[in-house]
Design an enzyme around this catalytic site. Sequence first.
Site, PDB file in Angstrom:
ATOM      1  N   GLU A  72      -0.813  -8.496   5.005  1.00 26.85           N
ATOM      2  CA  GLU A  72      -0.641  -8.601   6.465  1.00 26.85           C
ATOM      3  C   GLU A  72      -1.984  -8.601   7.193  1.00 26.85           C
ATOM      4  OE1 GLU A  72      -0.581  -5.905   4.833  1.00 26.85           O
ATOM      5  OE2 GLU A  72      -0.776  -4.087   6.047  1.00 26.85           O
ATOM      6  N   CYS A  81       0.832  -1.207   0.000  1.00 26.51           N
ATOM      7  CA  CYS A  81       0.000   0.000   0.000  1.00 26.51           C
ATOM      8  C   CYS A  81       0.869   1.259   0.000  1.00 26.51           C
ATOM      9  CB  CYS A  81      -0.967  -0.044   1.184  1.00 26.51           C
ATOM     10  SG  CYS A  81      -2.312   1.152   1.042  1.00 26.51           S
ATOM     11  N   HIS A 118      -3.456  -5.680   1.088  1.00 27.97           N
ATOM     12  CA  HIS A 118      -2.741  -5.839   2.366  1.00 27.97           C
ATOM     13  C   HIS A 118      -2.629  -7.297   2.793  1.00 27.97           C
ATOM     14  CE1 HIS A 118      -2.426  -1.609   3.782  1.00 27.97           C
ATOM     15  NE2 HIS A 118      -3.409  -1.438   2.908  1.00 27.97           N
TER      16      HIS A 118
END
Lengths: 78, 226
Positions: free
Chosen positions: B197, B85, B195
């Site tokens: 994560e 990002c 994302h």
Amino acid sequence: VKARVLIRPKAGILDPQGKAVERALPALGFEGVREVRVGRLVELEADDPEALGELCEKLLANPLVEDYEIELLDGAVS
Amino acid sequence: VTRFGIVQFPGSCDERDAVAACSRVGEARLVWHEETDLSGLDAIVVPGGFSYGDYLRAGAIARFAPAMTAVADFAAAGGPVLGICNGFQVLCEAGLLPGALLPNEGLRFVCRQVDLVVESAHGAFAAGLGPGERLSIPVKHSCGRYFAPPELLGELAERGQIALRYAPGQNPNGSVDDVAGVTNEAGNVLGLMPHPEHAVDALTGSVDGLRLFASVGAARERLAAA
């Protein structure tokens, strides 16, 4: 020297900000406004006006997607 | 064990999730933006957020952080670097990845789960992934419209640098050719808007993101065995 740097989206790059402004205008009674593009104006004072080009290339503008114009406030445009 | 360093800028906000994700497959520590010593680290993550307030353009100022000079050296030496990002924006601004990220076509902040299709699986973060595989990973950004001029885009496709695309009909931001993630020419640097994560625990709907982090270790083992 005082300078103004005008940064704008390159021709052909979609500018959604400009589109949003354009779409808002008729609602306010402003008809007949087209091709709105939104850029940025940076005002600064620099000891060395020669360095401004590099400064624009490296930080103020992203040359891949933006054009810039440097205006020295004694009137010269580079 | 793979040791990850997660760069933390003023204005980062996903660095702790990145540490948590990396900790599932290895060890992880934060790297403050003024740090320049990356010795002992096997991989670097440049996380999401709004580094330096995203003033001027997203990622424009963060690229000048002392840590980014060290990250550029790390990448030049072949070290794996993952930009997520805002991290993707920073890596593009720093010239470590090709292209640029522009405000979303619809001008809105988008926050939703999307499907990604693996396009090219030769990079450091794609070991174990196969072309055509789908990953379910969330996006959350307002400035994620990937752009590269047509010739550059053609070159990227030819060289297999387009790693991930949004699945057909799921492009959330107007990215050219549905591009969601690209690598550098060597394949050791990957940037993506979604994302991974945030997709490491079944509790939040998907564990597909974990595969990108796990891939670094797998790639290192493969290298060591070769």
